[in-house]
Write a protein that holds these residues in place. Structure first.
Motif, PDB file in Angstrom:
ATOM      1  N   HIS A  52       1.013  -1.214  -0.098  1.00  0.00           N
ATOM      2  CA  HIS A  52       0.130  -0.036  -0.039  1.00  0.00           C
ATOM      3  C   HIS A  52       1.046   1.322   0.141  1.00  0.00           C
ATOM      4  N   SER A  62       2.047   5.544   0.812  1.00  0.00           N
ATOM      5  CA  SER A  62       1.970   6.552   1.927  1.00  0.00           C
ATOM      6  C   SER A  62       2.205   7.740   1.025  1.00  0.00           C
ATOM      7  N   LEU A  99      -4.450  10.058  -0.848  1.00  0.00           N
ATOM      8  CA  LEU A  99      -3.237   9.445  -0.119  1.00  0.00           C
ATOM      9  C   LEU A  99      -3.349   9.994   1.232  1.00  0.00           C
ATOM     10  N   GLU A 100      -3.984  11.172   1.694  1.00  0.00           N
ATOM     11  CA  GLU A 100      -4.113  11.448   3.160  1.00  0.00           C
ATOM     12  C   GLU A 100      -5.230  10.820   3.548  1.00  0.00           C
ATOM     13  N   PRO A 134      -4.810   5.760   1.998  1.00  0.00           N
ATOM     14  CA  PRO A 134      -3.503   5.205   1.534  1.00  0.00           C
ATOM     15  C   PRO A 134      -3.452   3.785   1.381  1.00  0.00           C
ATOM     16  N   ASP A 135      -4.359   2.970   2.184  1.00  0.00           N
ATOM     17  CA  ASP A 135      -4.541   1.736   2.049  1.00  0.00           C
ATOM     18  C   ASP A 135      -5.425   1.158   0.932  1.00  0.00           C
ATOM     19  N   GLN A 192       9.727  -1.630  -0.476  1.00  0.00           N
ATOM     20  CA  GLN A 192       9.278  -0.245   0.070  1.00  0.00           C
ATOM     21  C   GLN A 192      10.117   1.015  -0.850  1.00  0.00           C
TER      22      GLN A 192
END
Length: 164
Positions: free
Chosen positions: A6, A8, A38-39, A42-43, A53
């Motif tokens: 997911h 960030s 995204l805020e 995000p998931d 990552q």
């Protein structure tokens, strides 16, 4: 080895770059719009990346959950319409960086999104696409419900639905 994770806020620049490479300006989500998404959720961004990552984004899918059964244009712009417990998983974008297109990456991410939506107890998934992509989404079980009311980007969209 590519992995799905997911997003960030740290992924914003990379996500925006892939989005701009994949869609004409009138259809692409803006960096500000992606930031708002995204805020809030995000998931609900699934990223296929090169090396976990820190790796380059190969492909991603984003959208949100809602109890509304149809994808409407206001959903693209208003992240607050997201309901994490919503019955339907909306898909706003299926993006694959140009150098990775036509290698099955979007399908890899789509299968994960479908599995996650099913595991979350959703009724199904809804997206809109242009006519040439109907067959692509049909291979995952999506059914064409005909021309959508969407005027996003001033093009004709078909609403596609996968019901569990």
């Amino acid at each position: 080895m590519p992995t799905i994770r997911h997003a960030s806020l740290a992924d914003l620049d990379a996500i925006a770059a892939v989005e701009m490479a994949c869609f004409p300006a009138a259809e692409a989500a803006t960096k500000e719009g992606l930031h708002a998404r995204l805020e809030v959720y995000p998931d609900f961004f699934w990223l296929l990346t090169e090396d976990g990552q820190g790796g380059d984004i190969i492909s991603f899918i984003n959208g949100f959950a809602t109890d509304s059964p149809d994808l409407t244009d206001d959903m693209y712009e208003d992240a607050t319409l997201h309901d994490p417990h919503g019955a339907w998983q909306m898909i706003f974008g299926v993006d694959t960086a140009p150098q990775y297109q036509h290698q099955g990456h979007a399908g890899t991410v789509m299968r994960q999104v479908i599995a996650d939506a099913s595991a979350a107890g959703r009724r199904g998934l809804v997206l809109t696409c242009k006519e040439p992509l109907i067959g692509f989404y049909a291979q995952f079980g999506f059914l064409d419900e005909g021309v959508s009311d969407s005027t996003h980007g001033n093009v004709t969209w078909h609403q596609m639905r996968l019901t569990f």
